[in-house]
Design an enzyme around this catalytic site. Structure first.
Site, PDB file in Angstrom:
ATOM      1  N   GLN A  50      30.621 -39.905 -72.658  1.00  0.00           N
ATOM      2  CA  GLN A  50      31.648 -38.914 -72.365  1.00  0.00           C
ATOM      3  C   GLN A  50      32.342 -39.319 -71.063  1.00  0.00           C
ATOM      4  O   GLN A  50      31.686 -39.486 -70.019  1.00  0.00           O
ATOM      5  CB  GLN A  50      31.006 -37.529 -72.223  1.00  0.00           C
ATOM      6  CG  GLN A  50      30.367 -37.012 -73.502  1.00  0.00           C
ATOM      7  CD  GLN A  50      31.379 -36.422 -74.451  1.00  0.00           C
ATOM      8  OE1 GLN A  50      31.863 -35.305 -74.256  1.00  0.00           O
ATOM      9  NE2 GLN A  50      31.719 -37.184 -75.492  1.00  0.00           N
ATOM     10  N   ARG A  78      27.190 -28.015 -81.995  1.00  0.00           N
ATOM     11  CA  ARG A  78      27.655 -29.329 -81.526  1.00  0.00           C
ATOM     12  C   ARG A  78      26.569 -30.396 -81.479  1.00  0.00           C
ATOM     13  O   ARG A  78      25.395 -30.115 -81.538  1.00  0.00           O
ATOM     14  CB  ARG A  78      28.313 -29.206 -80.158  1.00  0.00           C
ATOM     15  CG  ARG A  78      27.495 -28.583 -79.054  1.00  0.00           C
ATOM     16  CD  ARG A  78      28.400 -28.440 -77.807  1.00  0.00           C
ATOM     17  NE  ARG A  78      27.723 -27.835 -76.679  1.00  0.00           N
ATOM     18  CZ  ARG A  78      27.708 -26.539 -76.429  1.00  0.00           C
ATOM     19  NH1 ARG A  78      28.338 -25.696 -77.228  1.00  0.00           N
ATOM     20  NH2 ARG A  78      27.068 -26.072 -75.363  1.00  0.00           N
ATOM     21  N   ASP A  79      27.068 -31.634 -81.335  1.00  0.00           N
ATOM     22  CA  ASP A  79      26.264 -32.819 -81.035  1.00  0.00           C
ATOM     23  C   ASP A  79      25.389 -33.262 -82.214  1.00  0.00           C
ATOM     24  O   ASP A  79      24.143 -33.208 -82.146  1.00  0.00           O
ATOM     25  CB  ASP A  79      25.404 -32.594 -79.775  1.00  0.00           C
ATOM     26  CG  ASP A  79      26.215 -32.037 -78.604  1.00  0.00           C
ATOM     27  OD1 ASP A  79      27.438 -32.299 -78.567  1.00  0.00           O
ATOM     28  OD2 ASP A  79      25.640 -31.333 -77.754  1.00  0.00           O
ATOM     29  N   ASP A  97      27.436 -37.404 -70.904  1.00  0.00           N
ATOM     30  CA  ASP A  97      26.425 -37.789 -71.897  1.00  0.00           C
ATOM     31  C   ASP A  97      26.566 -39.228 -72.428  1.00  0.00           C
ATOM     32  O   ASP A  97      27.678 -39.672 -72.736  1.00  0.00           O
ATOM     33  CB  ASP A  97      26.518 -36.891 -73.134  1.00  0.00           C
ATOM     34  CG  ASP A  97      26.685 -35.437 -72.812  1.00  0.00           C
ATOM     35  OD1 ASP A  97      26.656 -35.070 -71.643  1.00  0.00           O
ATOM     36  OD2 ASP A  97      26.861 -34.667 -73.764  1.00  0.00           O
ATOM     37  N   TRP A 142      34.786 -39.912 -63.983  1.00  0.00           N
ATOM     38  CA  TRP A 142      33.660 -39.071 -64.410  1.00  0.00           C
ATOM     39  C   TRP A 142      33.020 -39.589 -65.695  1.00  0.00           C
ATOM     40  O   TRP A 142      33.717 -39.990 -66.630  1.00  0.00           O
ATOM     41  CB  TRP A 142      34.154 -37.640 -64.663  1.00  0.00           C
ATOM     42  CG  TRP A 142      33.157 -36.774 -65.369  1.00  0.00           C
ATOM     43  CD1 TRP A 142      33.005 -36.623 -66.722  1.00  0.00           C
ATOM     44  CD2 TRP A 142      32.159 -35.957 -64.773  1.00  0.00           C
ATOM     45  NE1 TRP A 142      31.974 -35.761 -67.002  1.00  0.00           N
ATOM     46  CE2 TRP A 142      31.433 -35.329 -65.808  1.00  0.00           C
ATOM     47  CE3 TRP A 142      31.799 -35.688 -63.439  1.00  0.00           C
ATOM     48  CZ2 TRP A 142      30.381 -34.449 -65.569  1.00  0.00           C
ATOM     49  CZ3 TRP A 142      30.751 -34.797 -63.215  1.00  0.00           C
ATOM     50  CH2 TRP A 142      30.060 -34.189 -64.268  1.00  0.00           C
ATOM     51  N   ASP A 196      21.048 -25.939 -72.540  1.00  0.00           N
ATOM     52  CA  ASP A 196      22.227 -25.616 -71.750  1.00  0.00           C
ATOM     53  C   ASP A 196      21.888 -24.611 -70.651  1.00  0.00           C
ATOM     54  O   ASP A 196      22.532 -24.600 -69.611  1.00  0.00           O
ATOM     55  CB  ASP A 196      23.310 -25.059 -72.676  1.00  0.00           C
ATOM     56  CG  ASP A 196      24.665 -24.996 -72.015  1.00  0.00           C
ATOM     57  OD1 ASP A 196      24.945 -25.834 -71.137  1.00  0.00           O
ATOM     58  OD2 ASP A 196      25.461 -24.101 -72.354  1.00  0.00           O
ATOM     59  N   SER A 224      30.140 -34.962 -77.750  1.00  0.00           N
ATOM     60  CA  SER A 224      29.033 -35.873 -78.013  1.00  0.00           C
ATOM     61  C   SER A 224      28.717 -36.045 -79.491  1.00  0.00           C
ATOM     62  O   SER A 224      28.947 -35.151 -80.311  1.00  0.00           O
ATOM     63  CB  SER A 224      27.786 -35.406 -77.260  1.00  0.00           C
ATOM     64  OG  SER A 224      27.989 -35.665 -75.892  1.00  0.00           O
TER      65      SER A 224
HETATM   66  N1  DQQ Z   1      28.443 -32.431 -73.181  1.00  0.00           N
HETATM   67  C1  DQQ Z   1      29.373 -32.602 -74.260  1.00  0.00           C
HETATM   68  C2  DQQ Z   1      28.908 -31.675 -75.327  1.00  0.00           C
HETATM   69  C3  DQQ Z   1      27.471 -31.540 -75.043  1.00  0.00           C
HETATM   70  C4  DQQ Z   1      27.435 -31.482 -73.552  1.00  0.00           C
HETATM   71  C5  DQQ Z   1      30.762 -32.342 -73.751  1.00  0.00           C
HETATM   72  C6  DQQ Z   1      26.084 -31.842 -72.972  1.00  0.00           C
HETATM   73  O1  DQQ Z   1      29.144 -32.197 -76.628  1.00  0.00           O
HETATM   74  O2  DQQ Z   1      26.917 -30.388 -75.649  1.00  0.00           O
HETATM   75  O3  DQQ Z   1      31.114 -33.243 -72.730  1.00  0.00           O
HETATM   76  O4  DQQ Z   1      26.187 -32.270 -71.652  1.00  0.00           O
END
Ligand code: DQQ
Length: 589
Positions: free
Chosen positions: A148, A256-257, A132, A129, A336, A192
């Site tokens: 990821q 996040r991110d 991001d 798998w 999201d 991410s």
């Molecule tokens: N995927 C990550 C997060 C992000 C999300 C986790 C976006 O950090 O917000 O795998 O697809």
């Protein structure tokens, strides 16, 4: 030949104004219809390309029905949104526009069908798998892509940072995992993040979100263990981690991110943005917060908010970058709520810690998108070698998790794109595949002066190629446009509700059907539709219709697209990349 050619990765198609035909300094320059066959692989005719035109009043052929499959149970373990990616078969994201989900798992996939699905020149890990793209950067002659990655399976989970390097953004060398979930502050995954290359040393630093042992979200710092290694194979997590905790008032699971840092005007500090949401007082607002740092270890929250948009929910993978030599800034958020990437162009005022969109009606999350297909969690970086901004985006699967597990991998990254502000309109970005993609071309064919009559469908013989890079240009009969202009202005056109590739209008749809079988029962239509909008003006729409892309019934099939600006004198041109990795050896799953 088995005419069944299941397609899971819809061809990447670019509108004339969202992308250049490629390689030209004028990214709007018209081209003749040409096909570049990249790979001649077998005696089978694997790819059929058909030029189609469906104009009002002409030819045979009945109307088709848009098929949008609803997801069913995949039998997979439910993960939920706190897992960082929406559950694949949750249904929430599988709207009429489709996007990365699964169906009822009743389709009888065979190994022969599944083996066609791996791509030829899009980036994919060798197995398992991926989601991001993380921290793309250029260092000592190498492009780095982190992503990821679940090293243990073809579903989201056990997240690490996969890592690969390339000299040209096209041919990749896979490297060992760069970041593992080995500390309390990223025990549920190094999620991410972004890289910043420090001009003083030329060395990159990475800021990433850690999903902690209690699943809260914190920001962490990692630096290269050996900066003399151009491949940056080993990374050290800072002793000071976590370097940023969710501030007061921000949800522990909604923070996040971190973005790439940009230098502050004070000449000594750096600024970064982090996405969150505000669900207070029914705002359901997506929000970008800004932090200041000097050393990437200590941070202070800058008062205020860079931007917020009510109703857009959690902003993931915020991206923020200058265009037009800093005159404007692009703010991008991955929503999201609907798993789509939205951007807007606006002005940034560092002193006020504020970014304001040029057009409030086309704000982040309600206006422009990078892409109308499966394209999410995108991230850009500045490429100092070619002085360009390059954009990566995650292309998720459109079919069931069960099929992913069976074939042992899921997802790919879209072809990296160069992005610039459209200098002619100043209102949108133009994007086109990085020029290095053209180095894959092995031979080319031209098909010129093809006259398309109403209802016609003309096969283009590209031989046994499985990978093609197509550039097409269409000229519309002036009389058809004149007739349209005298017609009563309508309510406009919408790709998703306009009836798809087979619903005829006065000027459209016309375009290309790719990955068609020889009977053209399966095909993916990429087309234009010119309509008169409610204001009486001509509007050009660029759409794709996946409703007949596969006979499989466990795939989300979308009919999507948007209006594109076509200025007077500009051609209707299209670029389509088809990337099937054909391998003759039989593999089993
Ligand atoms: N995927 C990550 C997060 C992000 C999300 C986790 C976006 O950090 O917000 O795998 O697809």
């Amino acid at each position: 030949m088995d005419p069944f050619l299941p397609l899971r990765h819809w061809p990447e198609a670019s509108s004339p104004l969202l992308s250049s035909p490629g390689g030209s300094s004028d990214h709007r320059s018209p081209r003749r219809l040409r096909l570049h066959a990249l790979l001649l692989s077998s005696a089978l005719t694997l790819l059929v390309v058909v030029v189609v035109v469906v104009l009002g009043g002409g030819g045979g052929g009945g109307h088709e029905t848009i098929t949008t499959l609803r997801p069913g149970s995949s039998g997979a373990v439910s993960r939920g949104r706190e897992a960082g990616v929406s559950e694949k078969s949750s249904g929430g994201r599988l709207s009429a526009e489709g996007g990365g989900g699964g169906g009822d798992d009743s389709f009888q996939w065979t190994n022969d069908m599944l083996r066609w699905q791996r791509t030829g020149f899009h980036f994919q890990p060798l197995n398992n798998w991926m989601n991001d793209p993380n921290a793309p950067l250029y260092y000592k002659g190498w492009y780095h892509l982190f992503y990821q990655y679940n090293p243990s399976g073809a579903v989201w989970g056990n997240i690490t940072w996969g890592h690969a390097v390339s000299r040209d953004l096209v041919r990749w060398l896979h490297l060992p995992v760069a970041l593992f979930p080995d500390r309390w502050y990223d025990a549920h995954g190094p999620w991410s993040g972004s890289a910043t290359v420090l001009p003083s040393s030329g060395i990159p630093v990475i800021l990433y979100t850690g999903s902690t042992n209690s699943s809260s979200q914190v920001q962490n710092l990692a630096v290269p263990t050996d900066p003399s290694d151009p491949l940056l194979r080993r990374w050290s997590k800072a002793a000071a981690n976590p370097v940023i905790l969710p501030p007061a008032g921000v949800g522990l699971y909604d923070f996040r991110d971190p973005t790439t840092a940009w230098p502050a005007v004070d000449g000594g500090s750096w600024l970064i943005a982090i996405g969150t949401k505000d669900d207070s007082a029914a705002a359901h607002a997506g929000v970008a917060l800004v932090y200041r740092t000097v050393d990437f270890v200590k941070y202070e929250l800058v008062p205020g908010e860079l931007h917020r948009v009510v109703g857009t929910g959690m902003w993931e993978c915020v991206d923020f970058y200058p265009v037009s030599e800093g005159a404007k800034h692009v703010l991008k958020a991955s929503l999201d709520d609907d798993r789509r990437d939205y951007y807007a162009i606006g002005s940034y005022d560092e002193g006020r810690n504020e970014w304001v969109p040029d057009d409030a009606a086309a704000d982040v999350g309600v206006g422009l998108r990078y892409d109308w297909g499966n394209f999410y969690a995108s991230k850009s970086f500045y490429d100092p070698a070619k002085r360009r901004r390059v954009l990566w985006g995650w292309v998720g699967e459109a079919d069931s998790e069960a099929a992913d597990v069976r074939k042992g991998w899921a997802s790919l990254q879209g072809i990296p794109r160069t992005v610039e502000l459209d200098a002619k309109t100043g209102r949108n970005l133009v994007q086109w595949p990085v020029e290095e993609v053209e180095s894959l071309r092995m031979s080319s064919q031209k098909f010129e002066n093809i006259k398309l009559l109403p209802g016609s469908s003309i096969p283009l013989d590209v031989g046994p190629a499985t990978q093609v890079d197509m550039e097409g240009e269409f000229e519309i009969d002036a009389a058809a446009i004149a007739a349209l202009m005298t017609a009563t202005a309508g309510a406009g056109y919408n790709c998703s509700t306009g009836g798809g590739a087979a619903a005829r209008g006065a000027v459209g749809p016309f375009g290309l059907a790719v990955l068609a079988d020889e009977a053209v029962l399966e095909k993916t239509a990429v087309y234009f539709y010119v309509a008169r909008a409610a204001d009486g003006q001509l509007a050009t729409h660029f759409c794709h219709d996946e409703s007949r892309s596969s006979r499989a019934n466990d795939i989300v099939k979308s009919v999507v697209g948007s209006e594109v600006v076509v200025l007077p004198g500009e051609a209707l041109s299209v670029r389509i990349l088809v990337s099937i990795f054909y391998y003759s050896a039989r593999i089993s799953f």
